[in-house]
Design a protein around this motif. Structure first.
Motif, PDB file in Angstrom:
ATOM      1  N   LEU A 101       0.822  -1.218   0.000  1.00  0.00           N
ATOM      2  CA  LEU A 101       0.000   0.000   0.000  1.00  0.00           C
ATOM      3  C   LEU A 101       0.856   1.269   0.000  1.00  0.00           C
ATOM      4  O   LEU A 101       0.319   2.377  -0.016  1.00  0.00           O
ATOM      5  N   GLY A 102       2.187   1.102   0.052  1.00  0.00           N
ATOM      6  CA  GLY A 102       3.079   2.264   0.079  1.00  0.00           C
ATOM      7  C   GLY A 102       2.964   3.057   1.377  1.00  0.00           C
ATOM      8  O   GLY A 102       3.154   4.273   1.399  1.00  0.00           O
ATOM      9  N   ILE A 103       2.657   2.374   2.460  1.00  0.00           N
ATOM     10  CA  ILE A 103       2.515   3.063   3.756  1.00  0.00           C
ATOM     11  C   ILE A 103       3.837   2.993   4.522  1.00  0.00           C
ATOM     12  O   ILE A 103       4.431   1.922   4.643  1.00  0.00           O
ATOM     13  N   GLU A 104       4.291   4.144   5.011  1.00  0.00           N
ATOM     14  CA  GLU A 104       5.576   4.183   5.717  1.00  0.00           C
ATOM     15  C   GLU A 104       5.425   3.713   7.164  1.00  0.00           C
ATOM     16  O   GLU A 104       4.470   4.100   7.850  1.00  0.00           O
ATOM     17  N   TYR A 105       6.403   2.940   7.583  1.00  0.00           N
ATOM     18  CA  TYR A 105       6.365   2.439   8.952  1.00  0.00           C
ATOM     19  C   TYR A 105       7.794   2.113   9.401  1.00  0.00           C
ATOM     20  O   TYR A 105       8.713   2.036   8.574  1.00  0.00           O
ATOM     21  N   PHE A 106       7.961   1.912  10.718  1.00  0.00           N
ATOM     22  CA  PHE A 106       9.229   1.402  11.245  1.00  0.00           C
ATOM     23  C   PHE A 106       8.969   0.016  11.817  1.00  0.00           C
ATOM     24  O   PHE A 106       7.994  -0.201  12.539  1.00  0.00           O
ATOM     25  N   ARG A 107       9.884  -0.913  11.499  1.00  0.00           N
ATOM     26  CA  ARG A 107       9.829  -2.206  12.188  1.00  0.00           C
ATOM     27  C   ARG A 107      11.239  -2.732  12.403  1.00  0.00           C
ATOM     28  O   ARG A 107      12.023  -2.837  11.463  1.00  0.00           O
ATOM     29  N   GLU A 108      11.558  -3.031  13.629  1.00  0.00           N
ATOM     30  CA  GLU A 108      12.800  -3.736  13.940  1.00  0.00           C
ATOM     31  C   GLU A 108      12.603  -5.171  13.428  1.00  0.00           C
ATOM     32  O   GLU A 108      11.623  -5.829  13.804  1.00  0.00           O
ATOM     33  N   PRO A 109      13.512  -5.657  12.557  1.00  0.00           N
ATOM     34  CA  PRO A 109      13.254  -6.942  11.899  1.00  0.00           C
ATOM     35  C   PRO A 109      12.928  -8.095  12.853  1.00  0.00           C
ATOM     36  O   PRO A 109      12.169  -8.979  12.503  1.00  0.00           O
ATOM     37  N   TYR A 110      13.498  -8.086  14.055  1.00  0.00           N
ATOM     38  CA  TYR A 110      13.280  -9.230  14.945  1.00  0.00           C
ATOM     39  C   TYR A 110      12.207  -8.982  16.000  1.00  0.00           C
ATOM     40  O   TYR A 110      12.115  -9.724  16.970  1.00  0.00           O
ATOM     41  N   MET A 111      11.425  -7.894  15.803  1.00  0.00           N
ATOM     42  CA  MET A 111      10.422  -7.595  16.833  1.00  0.00           C
ATOM     43  C   MET A 111       9.015  -7.597  16.253  1.00  0.00           C
ATOM     44  O   MET A 111       8.818  -7.603  15.045  1.00  0.00           O
ATOM     45  N   ASN A 112       8.054  -7.587  17.137  1.00  0.00           N
ATOM     46  CA  ASN A 112       6.651  -7.715  16.746  1.00  0.00           C
ATOM     47  C   ASN A 112       5.873  -6.418  16.957  1.00  0.00           C
ATOM     48  O   ASN A 112       4.710  -6.450  17.334  1.00  0.00           O
ATOM     49  N   ILE A 113       6.546  -5.287  16.762  1.00  0.00           N
ATOM     50  CA  ILE A 113       5.869  -3.988  16.814  1.00  0.00           C
ATOM     51  C   ILE A 113       6.002  -3.341  15.440  1.00  0.00           C
ATOM     52  O   ILE A 113       7.084  -3.392  14.850  1.00  0.00           O
ATOM     53  N   VAL A 114       4.921  -2.769  14.943  1.00  0.00           N
ATOM     54  CA  VAL A 114       4.982  -2.014  13.696  1.00  0.00           C
ATOM     55  C   VAL A 114       4.479  -0.613  14.019  1.00  0.00           C
ATOM     56  O   VAL A 114       3.368  -0.455  14.541  1.00  0.00           O
ATOM     57  N   THR A 115       5.301   0.392  13.747  1.00  0.00           N
ATOM     58  CA  THR A 115       4.935   1.760  14.096  1.00  0.00           C
ATOM     59  C   THR A 115       4.776   2.550  12.793  1.00  0.00           C
ATOM     60  O   THR A 115       5.707   2.689  12.011  1.00  0.00           O
ATOM     61  N   ILE A 116       3.552   3.002  12.553  1.00  0.00           N
ATOM     62  CA  ILE A 116       3.157   3.543  11.254  1.00  0.00           C
ATOM     63  C   ILE A 116       3.107   5.073  11.320  1.00  0.00           C
ATOM     64  O   ILE A 116       2.660   5.643  12.323  1.00  0.00           O
ATOM     65  N   ARG A 117       3.548   5.722  10.235  1.00  0.00           N
ATOM     66  CA  ARG A 117       3.467   7.190  10.182  1.00  0.00           C
ATOM     67  C   ARG A 117       2.009   7.615  10.310  1.00  0.00           C
ATOM     68  O   ARG A 117       1.128   7.077   9.636  1.00  0.00           O
ATOM     69  N   GLN A 118       1.816   8.610  11.135  1.00  0.00           N
ATOM     70  CA  GLN A 118       0.466   9.058  11.488  1.00  0.00           C
ATOM     71  C   GLN A 118      -0.327   9.515  10.262  1.00  0.00           C
ATOM     72  O   GLN A 118      -1.531   9.290  10.160  1.00  0.00           O
ATOM     73  N   ASN A 119       0.376  10.128   9.275  1.00  0.00           N
ATOM     74  CA  ASN A 119      -0.364  10.708   8.142  1.00  0.00           C
ATOM     75  C   ASN A 119      -1.011   9.653   7.232  1.00  0.00           C
ATOM     76  O   ASN A 119      -1.821   9.967   6.384  1.00  0.00           O
ATOM     77  N   HIS A 120      -0.675   8.379   7.438  1.00  0.00           N
ATOM     78  CA  HIS A 120      -1.309   7.322   6.650  1.00  0.00           C
ATOM     79  C   HIS A 120      -2.559   6.759   7.317  1.00  0.00           C
ATOM     80  O   HIS A 120      -3.248   5.917   6.750  1.00  0.00           O
ATOM     81  N   ILE A 121      -2.782   7.152   8.550  1.00  0.00           N
ATOM     82  CA  ILE A 121      -3.861   6.528   9.328  1.00  0.00           C
ATOM     83  C   ILE A 121      -4.921   7.569   9.687  1.00  0.00           C
ATOM     84  O   ILE A 121      -4.664   8.440  10.523  1.00  0.00           O
TER      85      ILE A 121
END
Ligand SMILES: *Cc1c(COP(=O)(O)O)cnc(C)c1O
Length: 432
Positions: free
Chosen positions: A344-364
């Motif tokens: 969907l081309g949505i920007e986010y941060f994810r540490e490869p070995y972790m289970n948290i996805v933090t998404i840029r606010q402007n996409h939500i």
């Protein structure tokens, strides 16, 4: 694995029963001196038939007090049975998960990660004051802006300055040159001793920090430091998802760790685990605690032994392989979510070995964040991020609903509370 194994229901029950019989039994033994008893039996009946097969609730009703630290010196003899269970938990976490040598550590099950972090800071502050003649004003705490606020709380209590290290906006890593100039300035301002807190999984991003960045710069400038790892969030995930992790006691520069069992392990609240190498915890000995048998080395006083039994039950129900599988499943779900966001081309941060996805606010859209209970980084108009924590109850099915909502991008209904209801009823698609 030296200590950790999977036990059957019968084995677990027998182990906890044995521990309880080694404790003082307030119902049957003469014990006059303690300001404690089993739970009030008008309300919590110890003979309720369902307790027979519920070792944690049985322990809860028996109400053992694990006051003090049970890895060093003597301890309150009245609760020696369940104290041994606590030591079994600490052995699994310290030795099997965080690679300490047997009997090389001290620790306890603290009320939470906040206390475990403050215990570490308190211990190192006193260490620098007692052994290096440091003045509190010469000691600083170093950690990133993504650090949990318990560190700010600890600095406030212990009257220590906190040097907040900025991180890269999108990638959340520490900028070495910025860190170096902060350290140079601190040194110029009279700071000589540093308490470094590196995160294994920050609360908002799940980012895992490279502790070596701190230690290399501090060593280059000949500055003394102690390194604590805050694995409150990631301690039951990252060591499993990344077998090459160096954030453990095999790294001689790491002296202590915080690991919350009441987050990823899904233990009851009151199960923050604190572990440090031997030789440090004595710095917080409260000699005035004369009525407590053994040494008082913990920030809290009384604490429930039922918490130790609850963590023990979870660890020995899964065993190491069962837990590894659980982490693998959460990783798979997180990977699936990230793939969909990429499409969907949505920007986010994810540490490869972790289970948290933090998404840029402007996409939500705000109403989507509300409907799915996403947690914002800031609860005001300056918020830039929303996080999704892929826990046990967050299944791919649910994530797929979320992705569909983002795809359709429909305008919010008049009353968003209706939306929440629809999402939670799993009949979301009826709207489209
Ligand atoms: C949750 C958390 C803490 C604090 O833990 P409590 O158990 O809520 O006191 C500390 N550090 C990190 C990284 C956390 O995620």
């Amino acid at each position: 694995m030296q200590y950790w194994k999977k036990l059957s229901v019968a084995e677990r029950n027998a182990r906890v029963q044995q521990a309880l019989t080694e404790n003082v039994n307030f119902s049957t033994d003469a014990s006059f001196g303690y300001p404690a008893s089993h739970l009030d039996d008008k309300v919590f009946n110890e003979d309720a038939p369902f307790l027979k097969d519920a070792p944690v609730l049985q322990t809860y009703a028996a109400n053992p007090n694990h006051i003090g630290c049970h890895t060093l010196g003597t301890s309150e003899a009245a609760f020696k049975g369940t104290q041994e269970i606590e030591r079994e938990v600490l052995n699994v976490v310290a030795c099997d998960i965080f690679k300490a040598e047997p009997n090389s550590f001290d620790g306890y099950i603290a009320p939470g990660g906040t206390e475990a972090n403050i215990q570490a800071m308190w211990m190192y502050r006193n260490y620098f004051m007692k052994h290096k003649n440091a003045k509190p004003s010469e000691i600083a705490v170093l950690s990133t802006e993504d650090t949990h606020y318990s560190i700010a709380k600890g600095c406030n209590l212990l009257i220590l300055d906190w040097i907040k290290v900025p991180v890269h906006f999108m990638e959340r890593y520490i900028d070495d040159s910025e860190l170096e100039s902060l350290i140079i300035n601190a040194r110029a301002a009279g700071k000589k001793y540093f308490i470094v807190v590196a995160n294994m999984g920050t609360t908002m991003f799940g980012s895992v920090e490279v502790a070596d960045i701190y230690t290399e710069i501090l060593e280059n400038y000949g500055l003394e430091y102690k390194l604590h790892i805050d694995a409150a969030y990631g301690g039951f995930v990252y060591p499993f998802s990344n077998p090459d992790s160096h954030l453990n006691f095999r790294n001689p520069k790491i002296s202590s760790v915080t690991i919350d069992a009441h987050k990823m392990l899904q233990a009851p609240y009151g199960t923050g685990i604190f572990i440090c190498r031997k030789g440090y915890i004595e710095n917080v000995l409260t000699t005035e605690a004369e009525y407590v048998e053994g040494m008082d080395l913990t920030l809290c006083g009384s604490r429930s032994g039922a918490n130790a039994v609850a963590v023990w039950m979870i660890l020995f129900t899964y065993g190491p392989h069962g837990w590894q599988e659980k982490v693998n499943i959460l990783q798979m779900r997180t990977g699936w979510l990230c793939q969909q966001l990429d499409l969907l081309g949505i920007e986010y941060f994810r540490e490869p070995y972790m289970n948290i996805v933090t998404i840029r606010q402007n996409h939500i859209p705000q109403w989507v964040a509300t409907a799915f209970n996403l947690v914002p980084q800031k609860h005001d108009e300056n918020n830039q991020w929303y996080k999704i924590v892929v826990m046990d109850h967050v299944e791919t099915e649910h994530l797929s609903h979320f992705i569909d909502v983002l795809k359709h991008g429909e305008a919010p209904p008049e009353d968003t509370s209706k939306y929440t209801e629809i999402v939670h009823n799993n009949s979301f698609f009826m709207r489209f």
